[in-house]
Design an enzyme around this catalytic site. Structure first.
Site, PDB file in Angstrom:
ATOM      1  N   LYS A   1      -2.202   1.209  -4.621  1.00  6.77           N
ATOM      2  CA  LYS A   1      -1.111   0.233  -4.532  1.00  6.77           C
ATOM      3  C   LYS A   1      -1.651  -1.205  -4.507  1.00  6.77           C
ATOM      4  CE  LYS A   1       0.513   2.088  -0.674  1.00  6.77           C
ATOM      5  NZ  LYS A   1      -0.415   3.216  -0.493  1.00  6.77           N
TER       6      LYS A   1
ATOM      7  N   ARG B   1       8.851   2.856   4.241  1.00  6.27           N
ATOM      8  CA  ARG B   1       8.148   4.125   4.362  1.00  6.27           C
ATOM      9  C   ARG B   1       9.001   5.165   5.072  1.00  6.27           C
ATOM     10  NH1 ARG B   1       2.580   1.487   4.257  1.00  6.27           N
ATOM     11  NH2 ARG B   1       1.304   3.161   3.464  1.00  6.27           N
TER      12      ARG B   1
ATOM     13  N   ARG C   1     -13.908   2.911  -0.305  1.00 12.23           N
ATOM     14  CA  ARG C   1     -13.285   1.582  -0.382  1.00 12.23           C
ATOM     15  C   ARG C   1     -14.026   0.571   0.488  1.00 12.23           C
ATOM     16  NH1 ARG C   1      -7.102   0.849   0.534  1.00 12.23           N
ATOM     17  NH2 ARG C   1      -7.532   2.307   2.209  1.00 12.23           N
TER      18      ARG C   1
ATOM     19  N   ARG D   1     -12.228  -0.716   6.394  1.00 13.78           N
ATOM     20  CA  ARG D   1     -11.064  -0.695   7.279  1.00 13.78           C
ATOM     21  C   ARG D   1     -11.247   0.329   8.391  1.00 13.78           C
ATOM     22  NH1 ARG D   1      -5.737  -0.582   3.687  1.00 13.78           N
ATOM     23  NH2 ARG D   1      -5.242   1.158   5.064  1.00 13.78           N
TER      24      ARG D   1
ATOM     25  N   ARG E   1      -3.062  10.160   7.780  1.00 14.15           N
ATOM     26  CA  ARG E   1      -2.204   9.224   7.032  1.00 14.15           C
ATOM     27  C   ARG E   1      -1.467   9.942   5.905  1.00 14.15           C
ATOM     28  NH1 ARG E   1      -6.778   5.100   5.730  1.00 14.15           N
ATOM     29  NH2 ARG E   1      -5.315   4.230   4.216  1.00 14.15           N
TER      30      ARG E   1
HETATM   31  P1  AP5 Z   1      -6.189   0.646  -2.930  1.00 14.10           P
HETATM   32  O1  AP5 Z   1      -5.629  -0.140  -4.063  1.00 14.10           O
HETATM   33  O2  AP5 Z   1      -6.781  -0.079  -1.791  1.00 14.10           O
HETATM   34  O3  AP5 Z   1      -5.083   1.733  -2.441  1.00 14.10           O
HETATM   35  P2  AP5 Z   1      -3.758   1.561  -1.578  1.00 14.10           P
HETATM   36  O4  AP5 Z   1      -2.752   2.500  -2.142  1.00 14.10           O
HETATM   37  O5  AP5 Z   1      -3.390   0.121  -1.454  1.00 14.10           O
HETATM   38  O6  AP5 Z   1      -4.289   2.156  -0.217  1.00 14.10           O
HETATM   39  P3  AP5 Z   1      -4.005   1.836   1.290  1.00 14.10           P
HETATM   40  O7  AP5 Z   1      -4.999   2.635   2.066  1.00 14.10           O
HETATM   41  O8  AP5 Z   1      -3.966   0.368   1.545  1.00 14.10           O
HETATM   42  O9  AP5 Z   1      -2.612   2.470   1.504  1.00 14.10           O
HETATM   43  P4  AP5 Z   1      -2.022   2.901   2.848  1.00 14.10           P
HETATM   44  O10 AP5 Z   1      -0.622   3.115   2.445  1.00 14.10           O
HETATM   45  O11 AP5 Z   1      -2.698   4.002   3.515  1.00 14.10           O
HETATM   46  O12 AP5 Z   1      -2.368   1.659   3.785  1.00 14.10           O
HETATM   47  P5  AP5 Z   1      -1.524   0.432   4.313  1.00 14.10           P
HETATM   48  O13 AP5 Z   1      -2.456  -0.681   4.522  1.00 14.10           O
HETATM   49  O14 AP5 Z   1      -0.318   0.215   3.521  1.00 14.10           O
HETATM   50  O15 AP5 Z   1      -7.267   1.657  -3.549  1.00 14.10           O
HETATM   51  C1  AP5 Z   1      -8.028   2.502  -2.730  1.00 14.10           C
HETATM   52  C2  AP5 Z   1      -9.478   2.592  -3.263  1.00 14.10           C
HETATM   53  O16 AP5 Z   1      -9.477   3.241  -4.540  1.00 14.10           O
HETATM   54  C3  AP5 Z   1     -10.133   1.218  -3.495  1.00 14.10           C
HETATM   55  O17 AP5 Z   1     -11.490   1.308  -3.171  1.00 14.10           O
HETATM   56  C4  AP5 Z   1      -9.950   0.965  -4.998  1.00 14.10           C
HETATM   57  O18 AP5 Z   1     -10.990   0.161  -5.532  1.00 14.10           O
HETATM   58  C5  AP5 Z   1      -9.984   2.378  -5.568  1.00 14.10           C
HETATM   59  N1  AP5 Z   1      -9.102   2.557  -6.724  1.00 14.10           N
HETATM   60  C6  AP5 Z   1      -7.834   2.069  -6.880  1.00 14.10           C
HETATM   61  N2  AP5 Z   1      -7.303   2.469  -8.062  1.00 14.10           N
HETATM   62  C7  AP5 Z   1      -8.260   3.243  -8.666  1.00 14.10           C
HETATM   63  C8  AP5 Z   1      -8.308   3.954  -9.906  1.00 14.10           C
HETATM   64  N3  AP5 Z   1      -7.275   3.982 -10.753  1.00 14.10           N
HETATM   65  N4  AP5 Z   1      -9.449   4.651 -10.182  1.00 14.10           N
HETATM   66  C9  AP5 Z   1     -10.507   4.664  -9.317  1.00 14.10           C
HETATM   67  N5  AP5 Z   1     -10.517   3.995  -8.139  1.00 14.10           N
HETATM   68  C10 AP5 Z   1      -9.403   3.292  -7.811  1.00 14.10           C
HETATM   69  O19 AP5 Z   1      -1.079   1.004   5.737  1.00 14.10           O
HETATM   70  C11 AP5 Z   1      -2.020   1.252   6.761  1.00 14.10           C
HETATM   71  C12 AP5 Z   1      -1.310   1.727   8.016  1.00 14.10           C
HETATM   72  O20 AP5 Z   1      -0.407   0.706   8.461  1.00 14.10           O
HETATM   73  C13 AP5 Z   1      -0.437   2.975   7.854  1.00 14.10           C
HETATM   74  O21 AP5 Z   1      -1.193   4.157   8.020  1.00 14.10           O
HETATM   75  C14 AP5 Z   1       0.590   2.765   8.983  1.00 14.10           C
HETATM   76  O22 AP5 Z   1       0.042   3.132  10.224  1.00 14.10           O
HETATM   77  C15 AP5 Z   1       0.787   1.271   8.975  1.00 14.10           C
HETATM   78  N6  AP5 Z   1       1.921   0.868   8.109  1.00 14.10           N
HETATM   79  C16 AP5 Z   1       1.843   0.262   6.889  1.00 14.10           C
HETATM   80  N7  AP5 Z   1       3.069   0.059   6.376  1.00 14.10           N
HETATM   81  C17 AP5 Z   1       3.944   0.552   7.290  1.00 14.10           C
HETATM   82  C18 AP5 Z   1       5.374   0.668   7.333  1.00 14.10           C
HETATM   83  N8  AP5 Z   1       6.147   0.243   6.324  1.00 14.10           N
HETATM   84  N9  AP5 Z   1       5.923   1.250   8.418  1.00 14.10           N
HETATM   85  C19 AP5 Z   1       5.167   1.685   9.445  1.00 14.10           C
HETATM   86  N10 AP5 Z   1       3.819   1.624   9.469  1.00 14.10           N
HETATM   87  C20 AP5 Z   1       3.223   1.067   8.401  1.00 14.10           C
END
Ligand code: AP5
Length: 222
Positions: free
Chosen positions: A18, A94, A129, A158, A169
């Protein structure tokens, strides 16, 4: 006619890409990127009570309670740059209650992008990552390695990017995703996220460009 700002939501499992795609979408279409995870990490960094509470949930791979997240996202969506440039909402909503908070304000996306990635790849993406604290850029040790030694030496990981935590997660994601999807089915655009980031973006670009093209046609007909 006045230019209508585009509204995009992007969803998908942890590490489905994402953040990576948001960077590319933002650069091409000029939308304001609002990441719920980034807002929460910024709150943690301030040391506030809300930040401390959020971290407890994030460490367990659970959703942070609505009273913290919903307010944060709503406030960001109300800022003037968003109205002017359109928005790209990443990692929100979410849950059904989070989606309903937006519905109640009359906020709906033009498109809901769902990145689909197989579970085996997700674990590898999480553990490899790395983040650049200076530029905010997302790297991967194997798939998007840092450009030089200077960047490489300052990369961070992270706190929730371990194999054990990503499994929690992922479980949370699967428990909640269906209820969110059901609300946005009519504007959903599924994208295969298993391929390279350039290939994923090519699909997304096609989808968003088609929506913009369609709006232009409707505008010129009216
Ligand atoms: P990356 O682009 O970083 O992936 P991402 O989908 O953004 O991953 P996140 O881990 O940030 O998602 P998440 O939903 O778990 O975390 P968030 O911060 O939102 O890519 C990942 C890796 O793969 C990178 O190294 C990249 O280089 C590589 N990559 C990307 N595309 C690729 C490809 N096509 N091919 C090869 N490699 C590739 O949330 C974290 C926490 O916050 C949650 O667990 C929750 O506790 C809380 N939280 C967040 N939002 C909410 C909400 N709305 N409500 C309640 N709690 C929430």
């Amino acid at each position: 006619a006045q230019k209508k700002s585009l509204k995009v939501m992007i969803a998908g499992a942890p590490a489905s890409g994402k953040g990576t795609q948001c960077e590319l979408i933002k650069n091409k279409f000029g939308l304001v990127h609002i990441s719920a995870g980034d807002l929460l990490r910024a709150e943690i960094a301030t040391g506030s009570e809300n930040g401390k509470k959020a971290k407890e949930f994030m460490e367990k791979g659970m959703l942070v309670p609505d009273e913290i997240v919903v307010m944060m996202v709503k406030e960001r969506l109300m800022k003037p740059d968003v109205e002017q440039n359109g928005w790209l909402l990443d990692g929100y909503p979410r849950s059904l209650s989070q989606a309903m908070a937006l519905e109640n304000l009359g906020i709906r996306p033009d498109v809901f992008i769902l990145l689909e990635v197989s579970d085996e790849l997700l674990v590898e993406r999480v553990v490899g990552r790395r983040l650049d604290p200076v530029t905010g850029k997302i790297y991967h040790l194997k798939y998007s390695p840092p450009e030089n030694e200077e960047i490489s030496s300052r990369l961070t990981q992270r706190f929730d990017d371990t194999e054990e935590k990503v499994k929690l997660r992922l479980k949370t994601h699967y428990q909640n995703v269906e209820s969110v999807i059901s609300l946005y089915e009519s504007v959903m655009f599924k994208v295969n996220g298993d391929v390279s980031k350039e290939e994923v973006f090519a699909e997304i670009d096609k989808g968003i460009s088609a929506i913009l093209e369609n709006e232009r046609t409707v505008d010129s007909a009216s």
